[in-house]
Design a protein around this motif. Structure first.
Motif, mmCIF file in Angstrom:
data_model
loop_
_atom_site.group_PDB
_atom_site.id
_atom_site.type_symbol
_atom_site.label_atom_id
_atom_site.label_comp_id
_atom_site.label_asym_id
_atom_site.label_seq_id
_atom_site.Cartn_x
_atom_site.Cartn_y
_atom_site.Cartn_z
ATOM 1 N N MET A 284 1.804 4.808 0.978
ATOM 2 C CA MET A 284 1.426 5.726 2.069
ATOM 3 C C MET A 284 2.245 7.013 2.033
ATOM 4 S SD MET A 284 -0.966 4.472 3.983
ATOM 5 C CE MET A 284 -0.816 5.256 5.590
ATOM 6 N N CYS B 270 -3.597 4.903 9.024
ATOM 7 C CA CYS B 270 -4.064 4.481 7.717
ATOM 8 C C CYS B 270 -5.582 4.577 7.675
ATOM 9 C CB CYS B 270 -3.611 3.050 7.476
ATOM 10 S SG CYS B 270 -3.994 2.487 5.837
ATOM 11 N N MET C 189 0.841 -1.192 0.000
ATOM 12 C CA MET C 189 0.000 0.000 0.000
ATOM 13 C C MET C 189 0.878 1.245 0.000
ATOM 14 S SD MET C 189 -2.833 0.812 2.812
ATOM 15 C CE MET C 189 -3.719 2.338 2.758
HETATM 16 CU CU LIG Z 1 -2.103 2.482 4.570
#
Ligand SMILES: [Cu+2]
Length: 139
Positions: free
Chosen positions: A81, A105, A79
């Motif tokens: 970020m 998150c 993911m």
């Molecule tokens: Cu995340």
């Protein structure tokens, strides 16, 4: 935007965790090199959205490296970020430390990867030595 939302929807794969950060420092050996690296975060339990202290202690074999630039690259497995890199300061005892924050998150995922990137300043190594630690934050 669609891609971002899709990436955000996944679940943490807890099988990836290889560092129980709330129990103490984690130790890894750099692949192909005789360098052990201890990694730790305080305060515990480790949480997002809090000021954290990160420390790295390279040690072990003969390759223990003086005059090294140490950077911590923080990411979430699977993911994106945003880039979150922290340059660590050397201490007199051979360890390195720095401060930073892990963002929360929006998808609720809580796995983080800290990659320690160590580059000697004397140019005697081709590329940097790397060790990565995957851990879970409490919230
Ligand atoms: Cu995340």
């Amino acid at each position: 935007m669609l891609l971002f939302l899709a990436a955000c929807g996944g679940r943490d794969d807890n099988a990836l965790v290889d560092c129980d950060i709330n129990s103490g420092a984690c130790v890894k050996t750099v692949a192909g090199q005789n360098i052990e690296v201890a990694f730790d975060i305080v305060p515990k339990p480790v949480a997002s959205m809090k000021r954290l202290g990160f420390s790295v202690r390279p040690g072990g074999g003969p390759a223990a490296v003086p005059d090294t630039e140490v950077v911590l690259d923080l990411s979430m497995p699977g993911m994106y970020m945003h880039d979150n890199r922290i340059r660590l300061r050397p201490n007199a005892d051979g360890s390195y430390e720095g401060e930073g924050v892990l963002p929360r998150c929006t998808s609720g995922r809580r796995l983080w990867k800290a990659e320690v990137i160590m580059q000697r300043k004397d140019g005697k190594e081709k590329g940097p030595a790397r060790a990565s630690f995957i851990f879970r934050v409490d919230r």
